[in-house]
Design a protein around this motif. Structure first.
Motif, PDB file in Angstrom:
ATOM      1  N   GLY A   1       0.808  -1.217   0.000  1.00 53.15           N
ATOM      2  CA  GLY A   1       0.000   0.000   0.000  1.00 53.15           C
ATOM      3  C   GLY A   1       0.833   1.255   0.000  1.00 53.15           C
ATOM      4  O   GLY A   1       0.415   2.297  -0.505  1.00 53.15           O
ATOM      5  N   LYS A   2       2.034   1.165   0.569  1.00 49.93           N
ATOM      6  CA  LYS A   2       2.926   2.327   0.636  1.00 49.93           C
ATOM      7  C   LYS A   2       4.249   2.091  -0.083  1.00 49.93           C
ATOM      8  O   LYS A   2       4.936   3.044  -0.435  1.00 49.93           O
ATOM      9  CB  LYS A   2       3.203   2.684   2.101  1.00 49.93           C
ATOM     10  CG  LYS A   2       1.970   3.129   2.872  1.00 49.93           C
ATOM     11  CD  LYS A   2       2.340   3.497   4.296  1.00 49.93           C
ATOM     12  CE  LYS A   2       1.107   3.954   5.077  1.00 49.93           C
ATOM     13  NZ  LYS A   2       1.440   4.301   6.481  1.00 49.93           N
TER      14      LYS A   2
ATOM     15  N   ARG B   1       2.591   4.404  -3.362  1.00 52.14           N
ATOM     16  CA  ARG B   1       1.379   4.634  -2.573  1.00 52.14           C
ATOM     17  C   ARG B   1       0.147   4.291  -3.396  1.00 52.14           C
ATOM     18  O   ARG B   1      -0.144   4.919  -4.410  1.00 52.14           O
ATOM     19  CB  ARG B   1       1.314   6.080  -2.097  1.00 52.14           C
ATOM     20  CG  ARG B   1       0.228   6.304  -1.050  1.00 52.14           C
ATOM     21  CD  ARG B   1       0.423   7.609  -0.305  1.00 52.14           C
ATOM     22  NE  ARG B   1      -0.530   7.731   0.791  1.00 52.14           N
ATOM     23  CZ  ARG B   1      -0.356   7.201   1.988  1.00 52.14           C
ATOM     24  NH1 ARG B   1       0.727   6.502   2.240  1.00 52.14           N
ATOM     25  NH2 ARG B   1      -1.265   7.360   2.937  1.00 52.14           N
TER      26      ARG B   1
ATOM     27  N   ARG C   1      -6.865   0.873  -0.865  1.00 50.60           N
ATOM     28  CA  ARG C   1      -6.364   0.462   0.437  1.00 50.60           C
ATOM     29  C   ARG C   1      -7.509   0.200   1.408  1.00 50.60           C
ATOM     30  O   ARG C   1      -7.430  -0.709   2.248  1.00 50.60           O
ATOM     31  CB  ARG C   1      -5.414   1.518   0.995  1.00 50.60           C
ATOM     32  CG  ARG C   1      -4.045   1.507   0.301  1.00 50.60           C
ATOM     33  CD  ARG C   1      -3.049   2.463   0.920  1.00 50.60           C
ATOM     34  NE  ARG C   1      -3.277   3.835   0.474  1.00 50.60           N
ATOM     35  CZ  ARG C   1      -3.559   4.851   1.261  1.00 50.60           C
ATOM     36  NH1 ARG C   1      -3.693   4.670   2.565  1.00 50.60           N
ATOM     37  NH2 ARG C   1      -3.738   6.064   0.773  1.00 50.60           N
TER      38      ARG C   1
ATOM     39  N   ARG D   1      -8.919  -3.152   0.640  1.00 51.67           N
ATOM     40  CA  ARG D   1      -8.006  -4.189   1.121  1.00 51.67           C
ATOM     41  C   ARG D   1      -8.184  -4.413   2.622  1.00 51.67           C
ATOM     42  O   ARG D   1      -8.164  -5.554   3.091  1.00 51.67           O
ATOM     43  CB  ARG D   1      -6.566  -3.769   0.826  1.00 51.67           C
ATOM     44  CG  ARG D   1      -5.521  -4.730   1.368  1.00 51.67           C
ATOM     45  CD  ARG D   1      -4.206  -4.019   1.570  1.00 51.67           C
ATOM     46  NE  ARG D   1      -3.180  -4.873   2.128  1.00 51.67           N
ATOM     47  CZ  ARG D   1      -2.124  -4.412   2.759  1.00 51.67           C
ATOM     48  NH1 ARG D   1      -1.947  -3.114   2.922  1.00 51.67           N
ATOM     49  NH2 ARG D   1      -1.216  -5.233   3.251  1.00 51.67           N
ATOM     50  N   ARG D   2      -8.368  -3.325   3.380  1.00 48.60           N
ATOM     51  CA  ARG D   2      -8.538  -3.462   4.828  1.00 48.60           C
ATOM     52  C   ARG D   2      -9.779  -4.249   5.203  1.00 48.60           C
ATOM     53  O   ARG D   2      -9.820  -4.888   6.254  1.00 48.60           O
ATOM     54  CB  ARG D   2      -8.583  -2.077   5.487  1.00 48.60           C
ATOM     55  CG  ARG D   2      -7.223  -1.418   5.640  1.00 48.60           C
ATOM     56  CD  ARG D   2      -7.267  -0.270   6.627  1.00 48.60           C
ATOM     57  NE  ARG D   2      -8.133   0.805   6.169  1.00 48.60           N
ATOM     58  CZ  ARG D   2      -7.726   1.820   5.425  1.00 48.60           C
ATOM     59  NH1 ARG D   2      -6.461   1.877   5.036  1.00 48.60           N
ATOM     60  NH2 ARG D   2      -8.568   2.764   5.051  1.00 48.60           N
TER      61      ARG D   2
ATOM     62  N   ARG E   1      -9.205  -7.580  -1.968  1.00 46.12           N
ATOM     63  CA  ARG E   1      -7.867  -7.253  -2.453  1.00 46.12           C
ATOM     64  C   ARG E   1      -7.782  -7.032  -3.967  1.00 46.12           C
ATOM     65  O   ARG E   1      -6.775  -6.544  -4.469  1.00 46.12           O
ATOM     66  CB  ARG E   1      -6.898  -8.371  -2.063  1.00 46.12           C
ATOM     67  CG  ARG E   1      -6.564  -8.414  -0.589  1.00 46.12           C
ATOM     68  CD  ARG E   1      -5.724  -9.629  -0.234  1.00 46.12           C
ATOM     69  NE  ARG E   1      -6.512 -10.851  -0.340  1.00 46.12           N
ATOM     70  CZ  ARG E   1      -7.291 -11.325   0.617  1.00 46.12           C
ATOM     71  NH1 ARG E   1      -7.396 -10.665   1.758  1.00 46.12           N
ATOM     72  NH2 ARG E   1      -7.973 -12.432   0.458  1.00 46.12           N
TER      73      ARG E   1
ATOM     74  N   MET F   1      -6.777  -3.412  -5.406  1.00 44.93           N
ATOM     75  CA  MET F   1      -5.370  -3.085  -5.169  1.00 44.93           C
ATOM     76  C   MET F   1      -4.471  -3.968  -6.021  1.00 44.93           C
ATOM     77  O   MET F   1      -3.494  -3.497  -6.612  1.00 44.93           O
ATOM     78  CB  MET F   1      -5.029  -3.254  -3.691  1.00 44.93           C
ATOM     79  CG  MET F   1      -3.584  -2.932  -3.350  1.00 44.93           C
ATOM     80  SD  MET F   1      -3.339  -2.857  -1.566  1.00 44.93           S
ATOM     81  CE  MET F   1      -1.544  -2.924  -1.478  1.00 44.93           C
TER      82      MET F   1
END
Length: 326
Positions: free
Chosen positions: A248-249, A281, A287, A290-291, A295, A298
């Protein structure tokens, strides 16, 4: 006996570098500090010398955005009568080397080995224990995978992120202990955790074809196995020649046969020929999904960018001599 500070990277290579240096001079540093290359300038600005007459930096690469701040502070430190030695194996631009040496720093740079390997070559090449420690360290740090002890020790080093644990390891290595009962117990527990974790990997990665070669792309997961061990497992199982992971980052690349630093450079990053990474990012909405366990958005976004970068840079087989000369 002259008090010194050791400032090293916050990983196995940094820990090993501190231990190898201590063995070379015969005593442990007054203090050992663990940091990241991107934070080195801030760390140095806050560092109080407290009578110390030598500072050793190891396994900390130069960063183009902070090199001026780093060298300015190092120049001041040298002006206070403090000797500074810097050992590193990451890729440097010549102008960065020039700035560091002009600041009065003794720079030892060698891209053919890991950080501990540089210290070992320069300070104590005859020390058999340091040779074994550096070999294990290099095996995993620069992705050579040619020393089984490296895979074992890496798990031990990463057993805890606590400062006290890293200091304990430096002291243990300094005494000449490469393996002991404590390490064996940690290894057994780690392996048990990893074996359970491998069962869940299927839903976190996919394999695509880029220019006739398989590339595995993964979205990071929580818990064991570690991304490095998982990458080897996934590549071996799927026949992928490159492994890519994103959290994610940031994004990281691994391979045993192709120079993947060229791919990381496409994202403004860098690293070693077989292990590299960069900032990446992912959009906030992806994101968020995804949390909550979705998925695919992403994964699709990362896959598109990886395909573009790999196709632009192209595949180039890893040649040790070429990598050593970079």
């Amino acid at each position: 006996m002259e008090d010194y500070y050791a400032i090293v990277h916050n990983d196995f290579d940094g820990t090993a570098s501190a231990a190898v240096y201590a063995r070379a001079v015969g005593y442990l540093p007054k203090n050992t500090f663990f940091t990241e290359p991107t934070r080195l300038h801030n760390f140095l600005n806050k560092l109080e010398l407290r009578g110390v007459k030598k500072i050793v930096l190891a396994d900390l690469g130069a960063n183009g955005s902070t090199i001026d701040q780093v060298t300015e502070r190092l120049s001041w430190i040298v002006s206070q009568g403090v000797e500074v030695e810097w050992f590193d194996h990451h890729v440097w631009k010549q102008e960065w080397k020039d700035k560091v040496t002009q600041a009065g720093v003794h720079l030892y740079h060698d891209t053919s080995t890991c950080g501990a390997g540089v210290v070992h070559k320069v300070k104590n090449p005859q020390d058999e224990f340091s040779s074994k420690l550096a070999s294990a360290d290099c095996s995993v740090d620069i992705w050579l995978h040619n020393d089984p002890m490296g895979e074992k020790l890496r798990r031990v080093v990463e057993n805890s992120p606590d400062y006290s644990w890293k200091l304990h390891l430096v002291e243990t290595f300094f005494k000449g202990e490469l393996w002991n009962d404590e390490f064996q117990k940690i290894l057994e527990d780690k392996i048990d955790e990893e074996l359970k974790g491998y069962k869940k990997l299927e839903k976190y990665f996919k394999v695509i074809d880029i220019d006739g070669k398989k590339v595995a792309i993964a979205i990071r997961w929580r818990g064991p196995p570690d991304i490095s061990y998982a990458s080897q497992y996934i590549m071996s199982r799927t026949g992928a020649v490159v492994f890519v992971s994103a959290n994610g980052k940031s994004i990281s690349f691994r391979s045993s046969t192709y120079e993947i630093r060229r791919f990381a450079l496409e994202f403004g990053g860098g690293g070693h020929p077989l292990a590299a990474g960069a900032a990446l990012r992912v959009p906030a909405l992806h994101r968020f999904f995804r949390r909550i366990g979705i998925r695919k958005f992403m994964m699709n976004w990362v896959t598109t960018r990886v395909e573009q970068a790999v196709k632009k840079a192209g595949f180039q087989e890893y040649k040790e001599n070429r990598a050593m000369s970079q």
